[in-house]
Design an enzyme around this catalytic site. Structure first.
Site, PDB file in Angstrom:
ATOM      1  N   TYR A 113       0.839  -1.200   0.000  1.00 50.51           N
ATOM      2  CA  TYR A 113       0.000   0.000   0.000  1.00 50.51           C
ATOM      3  C   TYR A 113       0.878   1.255   0.000  1.00 50.51           C
ATOM      4  O   TYR A 113       0.650   2.190  -0.778  1.00 50.51           O
ATOM      5  CB  TYR A 113      -0.920  -0.005   1.215  1.00 50.51           C
ATOM      6  CG  TYR A 113      -1.764   1.243   1.339  1.00 50.51           C
ATOM      7  CD1 TYR A 113      -2.808   1.495   0.446  1.00 50.51           C
ATOM      8  CD2 TYR A 113      -1.532   2.175   2.359  1.00 50.51           C
ATOM      9  CE1 TYR A 113      -3.587   2.638   0.553  1.00 50.51           C
ATOM     10  CE2 TYR A 113      -2.309   3.311   2.478  1.00 50.51           C
ATOM     11  CZ  TYR A 113      -3.331   3.540   1.569  1.00 50.51           C
ATOM     12  OH  TYR A 113      -4.098   4.689   1.678  1.00 50.51           O
ATOM     13  N   LYS A 117       1.294   4.360  -2.908  1.00 44.19           N
ATOM     14  CA  LYS A 117       1.065   5.772  -2.613  1.00 44.19           C
ATOM     15  C   LYS A 117       2.306   6.616  -2.908  1.00 44.19           C
ATOM     16  O   LYS A 117       2.203   7.777  -3.319  1.00 44.19           O
ATOM     17  CB  LYS A 117       0.629   5.943  -1.155  1.00 44.19           C
ATOM     18  CG  LYS A 117      -0.774   5.400  -0.886  1.00 44.19           C
ATOM     19  CD  LYS A 117      -1.800   6.088  -1.781  1.00 44.19           C
ATOM     20  CE  LYS A 117      -3.205   5.581  -1.570  1.00 44.19           C
ATOM     21  NZ  LYS A 117      -4.195   6.269  -2.425  1.00 44.19           N
ATOM     22  N   THR A 150     -13.815   6.297   6.274  1.00 41.73           N
ATOM     23  CA  THR A 150     -14.484   5.654   5.140  1.00 41.73           C
ATOM     24  C   THR A 150     -14.322   4.139   5.259  1.00 41.73           C
ATOM     25  O   THR A 150     -13.681   3.625   6.186  1.00 41.73           O
ATOM     26  CB  THR A 150     -13.866   6.105   3.801  1.00 41.73           C
ATOM     27  OG1 THR A 150     -12.540   5.568   3.687  1.00 41.73           O
ATOM     28  CG2 THR A 150     -13.811   7.620   3.702  1.00 41.73           C
TER      29      THR A 150
END
Length: 238
Positions: A113, A117, A150
């Site tokens: 991840y 990014k 979220t």
């Protein structure tokens, strides 16, 4: 508002979307790259890419490149078209493994991840360099939305989920608050003509030192072009 389907984990879907969009013959003034997954178990996209790298990064890389001509046509000297790519503070701890971008040697959800990014920041800086070099009326900036409440956290360890549930109201931004810097980058007059910026809380700030490595930016760009099957226009730019 009009909806067009696009699966960022599918190179075929991205190409179909671009074809459908261009058939409408509409201008394109703002492109926001904001799709993503986080900390998913090791798995691949339909094209065989590690999911973090394939969806978070390569999908946006291909989409942006296929829409560049439309963005360049839409931008003017007084109103540049704008590309906004959403990264994360996680990029500060990311490492780009050019010899193993698919994390085949040793898979870590956190590492994969963070690498995706970081790749988005490197991509944005190299893109802005190419846009400037060709005199295009298009700017590219990268945004850190902060920690936002979220469903992106659905793959984190259960203890983290409990902590998130207990503290989200205090420590996490709402989706509306998380979107504010992206909207700022997309429409603020203060950002007119400004590109190659890393934005957090609607302010320009410094990204990770490694993100400014121009050689790494170029090498990632070239490798990405080969992965998604497009020509490497950066070779024509000094």
């Amino acid at each position: 508002v009009e909806f067009l389907y696009c699966d960022l984990a599918s190179m075929k879907s991205i190409r179909q979307f671009v074809q459908q969009f261009k058939a409408k013959n509409c201008p394109l003034h703002v492109l926001v790259n904001n799709a993503g997954v986080m900390l998913v178990p090791e798995r691949k996209t339909e094209d065989g890419f590690e999911e973090h790298f394939g969806l978070n990064y390569l999908g946006h890389f291909l989409l942006t490149n296929l829409l560049l001509d439309k963005l360049k046509q839409s931008g003017t000297h007084s109103h540049n078209a704008r590309i906004i790519t959403v990264s994360s503070a996680t990029h500060y701890v990311g490492k780009l493994h050019l010899n193993d971008l698919q994390s085949r040697c040793s898979y870590s959800p956190h590492g994969a991840y963070a690498q995706s990014k970081l790749a988005l920041v490197l991509f944005t800086y190299q893109l802005q360099h190419l846009l400037t070099a060709t005199g295009s009326h298009v700017t590219a900036n990268v945004v850190d939305p902060g920690v936002v409440n979220t469903d992106l956290y659905k793959h984190v360890f259960w203890v983290i989920k409990v902590v998130k549930w207990m503290t989200a109201w205090l420590l996490f931004k709402t989706p509306e608050e998380g979107a504010s810097t992206t909207i700022y980058a997309a429409v603020s007059p203060e950002m007119e003509g400004a590109g190659g910026c890393y934005l957090y809380n609607e302010e320009r700030t410094k990204s990770a030192d490694v993100a400014y490595d121009e050689e790494l930016q170029r090498r990632l760009w070239t490798e990405s072009c080969m992965m998604v099957g497009i020509s490497d226009e950066s070779r024509r730019v000094p």
